[in-house]
Scaffold this active site. Structure first.
Site, PDB file in Angstrom:
ATOM      1  N   GLY A 352     -68.946  51.780   2.458  1.00 30.77           N
ATOM      2  CA  GLY A 352     -69.327  51.773   1.061  1.00 30.77           C
ATOM      3  C   GLY A 352     -70.397  52.802   0.769  1.00 30.77           C
ATOM      4  O   GLY A 352     -70.964  53.411   1.687  1.00 30.77           O
ATOM      5  N   PRO A 353     -70.702  53.025  -0.503  1.00 28.48           N
ATOM      6  CA  PRO A 353     -71.711  54.021  -0.886  1.00 28.48           C
ATOM      7  C   PRO A 353     -73.104  53.626  -0.389  1.00 28.48           C
ATOM      8  O   PRO A 353     -73.341  52.464  -0.021  1.00 28.48           O
ATOM      9  CB  PRO A 353     -71.652  54.009  -2.417  1.00 28.48           C
ATOM     10  CG  PRO A 353     -70.391  53.303  -2.765  1.00 28.48           C
ATOM     11  CD  PRO A 353     -70.106  52.357  -1.656  1.00 28.48           C
ATOM     12  N   PRO A 354     -74.054  54.566  -0.383  1.00 29.38           N
ATOM     13  CA  PRO A 354     -75.426  54.227   0.015  1.00 29.38           C
ATOM     14  C   PRO A 354     -76.051  53.215  -0.935  1.00 29.38           C
ATOM     15  O   PRO A 354     -75.797  53.227  -2.138  1.00 29.38           O
ATOM     16  CB  PRO A 354     -76.151  55.579  -0.069  1.00 29.38           C
ATOM     17  CG  PRO A 354     -75.083  56.612  -0.002  1.00 29.38           C
ATOM     18  CD  PRO A 354     -73.887  56.006  -0.642  1.00 29.38           C
ATOM     19  N   GLY A 355     -76.852  52.352  -0.385  1.00 30.47           N
ATOM     20  CA  GLY A 355     -77.623  51.426  -1.204  1.00 30.47           C
ATOM     21  C   GLY A 355     -76.921  50.160  -1.607  1.00 30.47           C
ATOM     22  O   GLY A 355     -77.446  49.402  -2.424  1.00 30.47           O
ATOM     23  N   VAL A 356     -75.720  49.888  -1.029  1.00 32.43           N
ATOM     24  CA  VAL A 356     -75.014  48.666  -1.423  1.00 32.43           C
ATOM     25  C   VAL A 356     -75.339  47.501  -0.481  1.00 32.43           C
ATOM     26  O   VAL A 356     -74.824  46.394  -0.676  1.00 32.43           O
ATOM     27  CB  VAL A 356     -73.492  48.885  -1.480  1.00 32.43           C
ATOM     28  CG1 VAL A 356     -73.144  49.878  -2.561  1.00 32.43           C
ATOM     29  CG2 VAL A 356     -72.953  49.348  -0.135  1.00 32.43           C
ATOM     30  N   GLY A 357     -76.151  47.734   0.548  1.00 31.72           N
ATOM     31  CA  GLY A 357     -76.601  46.621   1.387  1.00 31.72           C
ATOM     32  C   GLY A 357     -75.820  46.444   2.676  1.00 31.72           C
ATOM     33  O   GLY A 357     -75.754  45.331   3.196  1.00 31.72           O
ATOM     34  N   LYS A 358     -75.261  47.508   3.224  1.00 30.86           N
ATOM     35  CA  LYS A 358     -74.455  47.373   4.453  1.00 30.86           C
ATOM     36  C   LYS A 358     -75.342  47.003   5.649  1.00 30.86           C
ATOM     37  O   LYS A 358     -75.058  46.056   6.383  1.00 30.86           O
ATOM     38  CB  LYS A 358     -73.722  48.688   4.732  1.00 30.86           C
ATOM     39  CG  LYS A 358     -72.790  49.137   3.617  1.00 30.86           C
ATOM     40  CD  LYS A 358     -72.041  50.393   3.967  1.00 30.86           C
ATOM     41  CE  LYS A 358     -72.955  51.584   4.138  1.00 30.86           C
ATOM     42  NZ  LYS A 358     -73.647  51.971   2.907  1.00 30.86           N
ATOM     43  N   THR A 359     -76.431  47.736   5.825  1.00 26.35           N
ATOM     44  CA  THR A 359     -77.310  47.487   6.972  1.00 26.35           C
ATOM     45  C   THR A 359     -78.036  46.160   6.832  1.00 26.35           C
ATOM     46  O   THR A 359     -78.155  45.394   7.805  1.00 26.35           O
ATOM     47  CB  THR A 359     -78.321  48.635   7.113  1.00 26.35           C
ATOM     48  OG1 THR A 359     -77.619  49.880   7.194  1.00 26.35           O
ATOM     49  CG2 THR A 359     -79.170  48.452   8.353  1.00 26.35           C
ATOM     50  N   SER A 676     -56.561  63.104  -7.359  1.00 27.28           N
ATOM     51  CA  SER A 676     -56.528  62.054  -8.387  1.00 27.28           C
ATOM     52  C   SER A 676     -56.664  62.611  -9.797  1.00 27.28           C
ATOM     53  O   SER A 676     -56.830  61.840 -10.735  1.00 27.28           O
ATOM     54  CB  SER A 676     -57.644  61.030  -8.126  1.00 27.28           C
ATOM     55  OG  SER A 676     -58.906  61.649  -8.247  1.00 27.28           O
ATOM     56  N   LYS A 719     -63.867  53.735  -9.397  1.00 27.43           N
ATOM     57  CA  LYS A 719     -63.591  54.493 -10.623  1.00 27.43           C
ATOM     58  C   LYS A 719     -63.658  53.597 -11.852  1.00 27.43           C
ATOM     59  O   LYS A 719     -64.193  53.992 -12.899  1.00 27.43           O
ATOM     60  CB  LYS A 719     -62.226  55.162 -10.517  1.00 27.43           C
ATOM     61  CG  LYS A 719     -62.162  56.247  -9.438  1.00 27.43           C
ATOM     62  CD  LYS A 719     -60.755  56.796  -9.277  1.00 27.43           C
ATOM     63  CE  LYS A 719     -60.696  57.873  -8.205  1.00 27.43           C
ATOM     64  NZ  LYS A 719     -59.339  58.405  -8.012  1.00 27.43           N
TER      65      LYS A 719
END
EC number: 3.4.21.53
Length: 781
Positions: A352-359, A676, A719
């Site tokens: 996912g994009p940075p800052g979405v809470g993966k870590t 796209s 999107k």
């Protein structure tokens, strides 16, 4: 026997024999006065040894009774106040009486001692035995000069010979004193022979030790030579107590740790090597470090895992808002774990994009499951040895990061977060992503082999979680070993809840504030989300909230305001300044040739404006906006399709002969690429060529074929979220992407109309508005 009265001169660590000339350095005042008294008389003085050399002011009981009467040959006063005296021994003497003088030195009465108990024939045999022993020693010790040997052989008197030979050796003080005190010449010479032979044996053994060391020593390596010499000395003397204690400690740790059979055999072999080495050698340090690494690893230590689903769900919900799919997968794993005794640790990959809470989600998983948590960032890792370690043949070799992190965790079953797995690269040092294949393969990681340890270690109990921003940057063999869980961007509502429930309380505490002192209104949070951030995650949102808290803390310290501080829209504008972004980039009017497309980026979805203009020319097509090859091909395919269907669209088939087309993607400094934008480019072209405006409330995504079919695309959720953030009311997307609608939040589906299309005709019917009455009279272009 004559009785003499002489000054007394005590000797430290020295015994003076008759006929022996020795230099003396005298510093004690009493001894200097004694020498002065001797010089003023007949230069004779009585010299005897102290029992303890460290006694500065000896008394009669501290002195040996038998000494030597000597004559001071020379006396020299030195600048530092000490005196150098050259003394020659005259005869043996025994101290009878001792009296202290006014100057502080002792004046003693002594009687000379005569040699006894020797026959001429016996004396000759003893002289021969002494000389043979001395010659044997001289043959071993090459430092004995031939002049000294000749001078001693020239001595005929047995007593003189024994004293001269004794003076050449560095016997112990007690042995020398015994030689001096022995009046029986036969006993004295026998004692001297034994001492010489002992000294010869010691010197011979020392030579053997030196010879053994030299054979093992590399040329010109003095340090190695000294270490080997210590080793050889230890071997001869059996003095290795410290090394044995250290080895016992290692053996005790081995019994306590109980590693695998392979590891135990390896450690015992290395300990056997260590017993044969000097503790000071470099090789011993390498072996000791290797053994320590093996014994420091968790071989049997396991965290007690939690199987309470309700508690785990509560932990996950408390730490994160939303993220339903990852939470559901973790709860499924815990449920299976409670039913099965042993389950192989899954390999999850959060994309996912940075800052979405993966870590942070990986850290929450550790809390929810009761495991330890370790994290390894793979960003920029180029060396394969970072994963699998260096071989021990290299200087400074160490295990890889996997083994190092397990040592840090202290258990065999932690949650292991491999962060930024898509940021690895490769160079001449190897491909670290290939090294990860063994780590992340459930069929192989039970026997993971680190190059440094060179033995198998079981990684199957570990719960591996990897994170990545983009999936296509991860090599396909590595993707095949992981379970992909996509974490898309957050909606405005989700961002608001994350800010209120997590970010704002955390920033208030970090900046030394208290909850009653500051309050963010609902409109203020939404204003920050819409006008000061444009991202899929919440990292920039957290920074902006932190900026507000810092400024509130400054006002509080300065006394510029009084709590509670109410942060509304006006306060946000005061603290954060002018709006950084315009919320809702929808065009205000319906324009001809301008279409709103949708793009996917590593930071989430974005609105992508596409403009086309028609100019007199010779049929040239210009595409600008820093586009990649894929989008340039989409533009060519769209132009070909429009020419192919020109009559159906009411366009002059020969338009390309007299008109130039310019297709432009604004924000030209930003690279753009991806399959796209085909239907959006085609819509813009048809709009320009027909003069029909495009509905400003419509955004579209999808690729086009030369026959006009709309092909599926990726990243629909991102999107759609971008269109929702931009205020779009209607979205056109390929029909084959209908299966992805389940991933879009219900709140977004209620506010945005999603229409699936399968052909370009449907797109044009929905996106193009009819011509205005005055424009219908225009001729075809």
């Amino acid at each position: 026997m004559a009785v003499l009265t002489l000054p007394l001169l005590p000797l430290r660590d020295m015994v003076l024999f008759p006929h022996m000339v020795a230099p003396l350095f005298v510093g004690r005042k009493k001894s200097i006065h004694a020498l002065s008294a001797a010089m003023n008389d007949d230069r004779r003085v009585f010299l005897t040894s102290q029992a303890e050399a460290n006694v500065d002011d000896p008394e009669e009981k501290d002195l040996a009774a038998v000494g030597c009467v000597g004559r001071v040959l020379q006396l020299l006063k030195l600048p530092d106040g000490t005196v150098k005296a050259l003394v020659e021994g005259d005869c043996r003497a025994r101290m009878l009486a001792c009296e202290e003088t006014e100057e502080g030195f002792f004046r003693v009465e002594v009687e000379s001692l005569e040699d006894t108990g020797v026959q001429p024939s016996e004396a000759q045999a003893l002289v021969r035995a002494v000389m043979e022993s001395y010659r044997e020693y001289a043959s071993v010790n090459k430092k004995t000069s031939s002049e000294t040997l000749d001078a001693i052989e020239a001595i005929l008197d047995p007593s003189h010979l024994s004293d001269a030979v004794a003076a050449q050796f560095s016997f112990k003080i007690s042995d020398k004193q015994q030689l001096l005190e022995t009046e029986n010449l036969s006993e004295r010479m026998l004692l001297l022979v034994n001492l010489i032979r002992t000294e010869t044996e010691i010197f011979t053994m020392d030579q053997k030790i030196r010879s053994r060391v030299k054979k093992q020593m590399e040329k010109n390596q003095r340090h190695y030579y000294l270490n080997e010499q210590i080793r050889a000395i230890r071997k001869e003397m059996g003095d290795a107590e410290d090394a044995l204690e250290e080895i016992e400690v290692l053996e005790g740790r081995l019994e306590e740790k109980q590693p695998s059979e392979e590891a135990e055999a390896k450690v015992r072999a290395e300990i056997r090597k260590l017993k044969m080495m000097s503790p000071m050698s470099a090789e011993a340090t390498v072996v000791r470090n290797y053994v320590d690494w093996i014994l420091d690893l968790p071989w049997n230590e396991l965290s007690e895992l939690s199987s309470d689903l309700d508690e785990a769900e509560g932990v996950l919900n408390a730490d994160h808002y939303g993220l339903e799919k990852p939470k559901e997968r973790i709860l499924e794993y815990l449920a299976v774990q409670s039913l099965v005794q042993k389950i192989r640790g899954p390999i999850l990959c959060f994309v996912g994009p940075p800052g979405v809470g993966k870590t942070s989600l990986a850290r929450s998983v550790a809390r929810a499951t009761g495991r330890e948590y370790v994290r390894l960032s793979l960003g920029g890792v180029r060396d394969e040895a970072e994963i699998r370690g260096h071989r021990r043949t290299y200087i400074g070799a160490m295990p890889g990061k996997i083994i190092q992190c397990l040592k840090k965790a202290g258990t065999r079953n932690p949650v292991f977060c491999l962060d930024e797995v898509d940021k690895m690269s490769m160079d001449f040092r190897g491909d670290p992503s290939a090294a990860l294949l063994e780590v992340l393969d459930p069929e192989q990681n039970a026997t993971f082999n680190d190059h440094y340890l060179d033995l198998d270690y079981d990684l199957s109990e570990i719960l591996f979680i990897t994170t990545a921003n983009t999936l296509h940057d991860i090599p396909l063999p590595l993707q095949d070993r992981m379970e992909i869980i996509r974490i898309s961007g957050y909606t405005e509502i989700e961002k608001y809840h994350i800010a209120k429930e997590h970010l704002i309380p955390k920033q208030i505490v970090r900046h030394g504030l208290e909850a009653p002192q500051i309050h963010f209104t609902r409109n203020a949070v939404y204003h920050i989300i819409r006008h000061h951030t444009r991202e899929a995650g919440v990292r920039n949102l957290e920074r902006e909230l932190a900026s507000v808290c810092r400024k509130v803390a400054r006002d509080l310290v300065r006394g510029s305001g009084k709590p509670p501080f109410s942060i509304d829209v006006a306060a946000v504008r005061k603290y954060l300044g002018a709006d950084q972004y315009r919320f809702g980039r929808v065009e205000k009017e319906h324009y001809v040739g301008t279409v709103t497309g949708l793009a996917w980026t590593q930071t989430g979805g974005e609105l992508l404006t596409i403009e086309t203009v028609l100019m007199p020319g010779k049929g040239e097509v210009t595409v600008t906006g820093k586009l990649g090859d894929v989008m340039k091909e989409s533009a060519r395919a769209a132009v070909s399709y429009v020419r192919f269907r020109s009559e159906d669209f009411g366009i002059d088939p020969d338009f390309y002969k007299e008109k130039d087309l310019h297709i432009h993607f604004p924000e030209g400094a930003v690279p753009k690429d991806g399959p796209s934008a085909g239907i959006a480019i085609c819509t813009a072209l048809v709009s320009s060529l027909t003069g029909r405006p495009v509905d400003r409330n419509v955004a579209m995504t999808g690729e086009i074929t030369l026959r006009g079919r709309a092909l599926p695309i990726g990243g629909l959720r991102e999107k759609v979220l971008a269109a929702h953030r931009g205020g779009i009311e209607k979205i056109l997307f390929p029909k084959e992407n209908s299966k992805d609608l389940k991933d879009i939040p219900a709140s977004v589906l209620r506010s945005v109309q999603l229409i699936s299309v399968s052909h370009m005709d449907e797109v044009l019917e929905l996106a193009l508005l009819p011509l205005e009455p005055q424009k219908k009279k225009r001729k075809k272009i």
